[in-house]
Design a protein around this motif. Structure first.
Motif, short mmCIF file in Angstrom:
data_model
loop_
_atom_site.label_atom_id
_atom_site.label_comp_id
_atom_site.label_asym_id
_atom_site.label_seq_id
_atom_site.Cartn_x
_atom_site.Cartn_y
_atom_site.Cartn_z
N THR A 179 0.84 -1.20 0.00
CA THR A 179 0.00 0.00 0.00
C THR A 179 0.88 1.25 0.00
O THR A 179 2.09 1.20 0.29
CB THR A 179 -0.90 0.03 1.23
OG1 THR A 179 -0.08 0.15 2.42
CG2 THR A 179 -1.75 -1.24 1.34
N THR A 180 0.26 2.37 -0.30
CA THR A 180 0.98 3.65 -0.27
C THR A 180 1.53 3.92 1.13
O THR A 180 2.66 4.42 1.28
CB THR A 180 0.04 4.79 -0.69
OG1 THR A 180 -0.46 4.52 -2.01
CG2 THR A 180 0.76 6.13 -0.69
N GLU A 181 0.76 3.55 2.14
CA GLU A 181 1.18 3.77 3.53
C GLU A 181 2.42 2.93 3.86
O GLU A 181 3.34 3.41 4.54
CB GLU A 181 0.04 3.43 4.49
CG GLU A 181 -1.15 4.38 4.44
CD GLU A 181 -2.04 4.17 3.22
OE1 GLU A 181 -2.85 5.07 2.91
OE2 GLU A 181 -1.93 3.10 2.57
N THR A 182 2.44 1.70 3.40
CA THR A 182 3.59 0.83 3.67
C THR A 182 4.84 1.34 2.96
O THR A 182 5.94 1.32 3.51
CB THR A 182 3.30 -0.62 3.25
OG1 THR A 182 2.15 -1.10 3.97
CG2 THR A 182 4.48 -1.52 3.56
N LYS A 183 4.68 1.80 1.73
CA LYS A 183 5.82 2.36 1.01
C LYS A 183 6.37 3.59 1.73
O LYS A 183 7.59 3.81 1.77
CB LYS A 183 5.42 2.71 -0.42
CG LYS A 183 5.13 1.49 -1.29
CD LYS A 183 4.68 1.90 -2.69
CE LYS A 183 4.34 0.70 -3.54
NZ LYS A 183 3.86 1.06 -4.89
N ALA A 184 5.47 4.37 2.32
CA ALA A 184 5.91 5.54 3.10
C ALA A 184 6.69 5.08 4.33
O ALA A 184 7.68 5.72 4.73
CB ALA A 184 4.70 6.38 3.51
N ASP A 208 5.17 3.46 -14.46
CA ASP A 208 5.70 4.61 -13.72
C ASP A 208 7.07 5.02 -14.27
O ASP A 208 7.37 6.22 -14.38
CB ASP A 208 5.84 4.27 -12.23
CG ASP A 208 4.49 4.15 -11.53
OD1 ASP A 208 3.46 4.59 -12.09
OD2 ASP A 208 4.46 3.59 -10.41
#
Length: 250
Positions: free
Chosen positions: A90-95, A159
């Motif tokens: 998830t975006t949160e995990t990548k952060a 990307d």
């Protein structure tokens, strides 16, 4: 000999890594993490990183995306270098990976294949020259047990292309309807699931009267395990920071 903690040791990639590391004299799996332990394990297996008592030089993760946040926190607390090869983050995990990299060396790639990452370099060289006159489409194929679509690799390729374009393209996931515009500013990303396909990615540049295709086919899961092992060898000697295959191939 470098001591490895293998996260997701009972999964498909975990078994591949066990087989390859057994033949690599510079690596030793000292412990594993998985949701369940088995009596015939060749090393201690824990359900959480907090319980690991062994001395560890590097952690290699091929688990489930939902398990990665806990693993990140544990590696930061124990100051263990971390290679994350799990997809679907998830975006949160990548952060969280970015934050953790201020404390420990972190290596993350949506695809550990050396070939895929060389392909990225080729796509980034070609895309700017073709941007004005070519449509760009991506087709990815995987086995019928893969849960996420599109694949993390397809998104990685998209990307990587967009990073080089003057006007980044909007992603269109699949295509259906009777009155489509097929907007030139869109990049179609299409997923196929079937049988035991390990992984195939094709990037199509389609212009007027000419088509250019870049294709990568994975013939076994060994390529991802080999890439993860190379990443682990690289990461052990690095200071805190966030690294990728592009750093390894530089």
């Amino acid at each position: 000999m470098k001591k490895v903690l293998l996260s997701g040791c009972h999964g498909q990639m975990g078994h591949v890594l066990q087989r390859l590391i057994a033949d690599k004299p510079t690596f030793e799996i000292v412990a594993g993490i998985d949701r369940t332990a088995k009596k015939n394990d060749d090393f201690p297996v824990y359900t959480t990183i907090d319980d690991v008592k062994e001395e560890v030089d590097v952690v290699i993760d091929f688990s489930h995306y939902s398990s990665v946040p806990t693993l990140i926190n544990g590696c930061v607390a124990k100051e263990w270098p971390l290679v994350v090869a799990t997809t679907g983050l998830t975006t949160e995990t990548k952060a969280m990976l970015s934050v953790a990299s201020h404390v420990i060396p972190v290596f993350y790639s949506a695809n550990m294949s050396l070939g895929i990452n060389v392909l990225i370099k080729a796509l980034q060289a070609a895309a700017p020259a073709l941007e004005s006159d070519f449509n760009i489409e991506i087709i990815e194929k995987h086995h019928n047990q893969k849960k996420d679509a599109p694949s993390g690799t397809a998104l990685l390729l998209a990307d990587s292309i967009n990073q080089t374009l003057t006007t980044p393209k909007e992603y269109l996931f699949g295509r259906a309807g009777n009155d489509l515009e097929n907007d030139f500013n869109q990049m179609g990303i299409h997923a196929v699931r079937g049988g035991s396909i390990p992984g195939e990615h094709t990037v199509i540049f389609a212009g007027a009267d000419e088509i250019l295709e870049f294709k990568h086919t994975a013939l076994s899961r060994d390529i991802f395990a080999n890439g993860a092992m190379k990443a682990a060898e690289f990461l052990i000697n690095q200071k805190a920071g966030l690294y990728s295959m592009q750093d390894l191939l530089a």
